[in-house]
Design a protein around this motif. Sequence first.
Motif, short mmCIF file in Angstrom:
data_model
loop_
_atom_site.label_atom_id
_atom_site.label_comp_id
_atom_site.label_asym_id
_atom_site.label_seq_id
_atom_site.Cartn_x
_atom_site.Cartn_y
_atom_site.Cartn_z
N GLY A 24 1.62 -25.71 -26.81
CA GLY A 24 2.80 -25.99 -25.72
C GLY A 24 2.41 -27.04 -25.04
O GLY A 24 3.16 -27.68 -24.58
N ASN A 26 10.69 -26.77 -35.27
CA ASN A 26 11.30 -26.02 -34.52
C ASN A 26 11.58 -24.85 -34.63
O ASN A 26 11.38 -23.98 -33.78
CB ASN A 26 12.64 -26.86 -34.34
N LYS A 42 7.48 -20.95 -23.43
CA LYS A 42 7.69 -22.13 -23.85
C LYS A 42 7.71 -22.52 -25.19
O LYS A 42 8.21 -23.64 -25.40
CB LYS A 42 6.16 -22.70 -23.36
N ASP A 69 11.02 -24.83 -26.55
CA ASP A 69 10.42 -26.20 -27.23
C ASP A 69 11.23 -25.98 -28.74
O ASP A 69 11.60 -26.97 -29.16
CB ASP A 69 9.04 -26.06 -27.52
N GLU A 113 6.98 -33.90 -23.33
CA GLU A 113 6.85 -33.30 -24.37
C GLU A 113 5.84 -33.65 -25.29
O GLU A 113 5.37 -34.76 -25.25
CB GLU A 113 8.16 -33.28 -25.50
N LYS A 126 8.19 -22.84 -34.32
CA LYS A 126 8.10 -22.74 -32.91
C LYS A 126 8.93 -21.86 -32.35
O LYS A 126 8.30 -20.68 -31.52
CB LYS A 126 8.14 -23.92 -32.12
#
Length: 322
Positions: free
Chosen positions: A77, A140, A310, A314, A30, A143
């Motif tokens: 990403g 998060n 992606k 994530d 990550e 994203k």
Amino acid sequence: MLRLFNFTRVFAALTVLLVIAPAALLGGQEPAAAMEASTTAWWVWPLSLLLLTFVMGILAALGGVGGGVLYVPIVSGFFPFHLDFVRGAGLLVALSGALAAGPGFLRMNLASLRLAMPVALIASTCAIFGALVGLSLPTNITKTALGLTILGIVVLMATAKKSTFPDVPESDKLSSILGIYGIYTEASLGQTINWKIHRTLTGLLLFIFIGFAAGMFGLGAGWANVPVLNLTMGVPLKISVGTSKFLLSITDTSAAWIYMNQGCVIPMMVVPSIVGIMLGSFIGVRILRVTKPTFVRWIVIAMLTFAGAKAVTDGLGLPFIV
């Protein structure tokens, strides 16, 4: 046929470089974990960004998309940079292209100030709010929303049609009050085109969401400006493209100031990114003469699908399986 085959191999190689190479560089970790554990020399990252954005510039020019649309999902990403820094750099990448092209479109009478100013007022104001919201949300959530937005752009790119000269039987009342109309010379036809618009209120309301998304995700807004101007408001395609570029120079500036004020713009990312995108765009324009844009468009769609998926995985904390 041989030439097309050669270009197919070239673009396949570029796609591998653009998508697979950064992931390999991070060793499958990550991004945040890779940054903590990495012993890579600092200069590797700006050099990698320069090479990556050079390829992005080529594909963006050939695929007819802005550099920011490719930049944010792919760099966030597969590079160990926080999303806030990537979005700040993405806005400046999109802004640099707009500032380079916008004045030229105005000089050629392919961008309309009467059309751009009310749209820019709405979009730039909403972009400021979008940037503030994007910086305040947990990474998060941002994203996940970014990934869903990118996948929405993929659907738009795959299904949207364009009309060179939309049929606008009559101006609506709002566009008449604002005096939004124009004349330009269509060089390919050798004739003068008188254009006007309709569904003005609907178009202006859509730019509320476009501006907000541009500021929140750092994508720029060229991916949405042209379809709304062309298909919803009835602006001729060339005027839509030119006005969209001019709009980006206002909308992205407003949002970029918010990211700069919050310390989310660092030269180590911005400088190589802008240089790479600009150089790649120059090459892309030359390659455009000998290749089929439709082929490249589907490569861009495939990459955005990959990057959008992606970002969603994530954001949700799910494993990303290629």
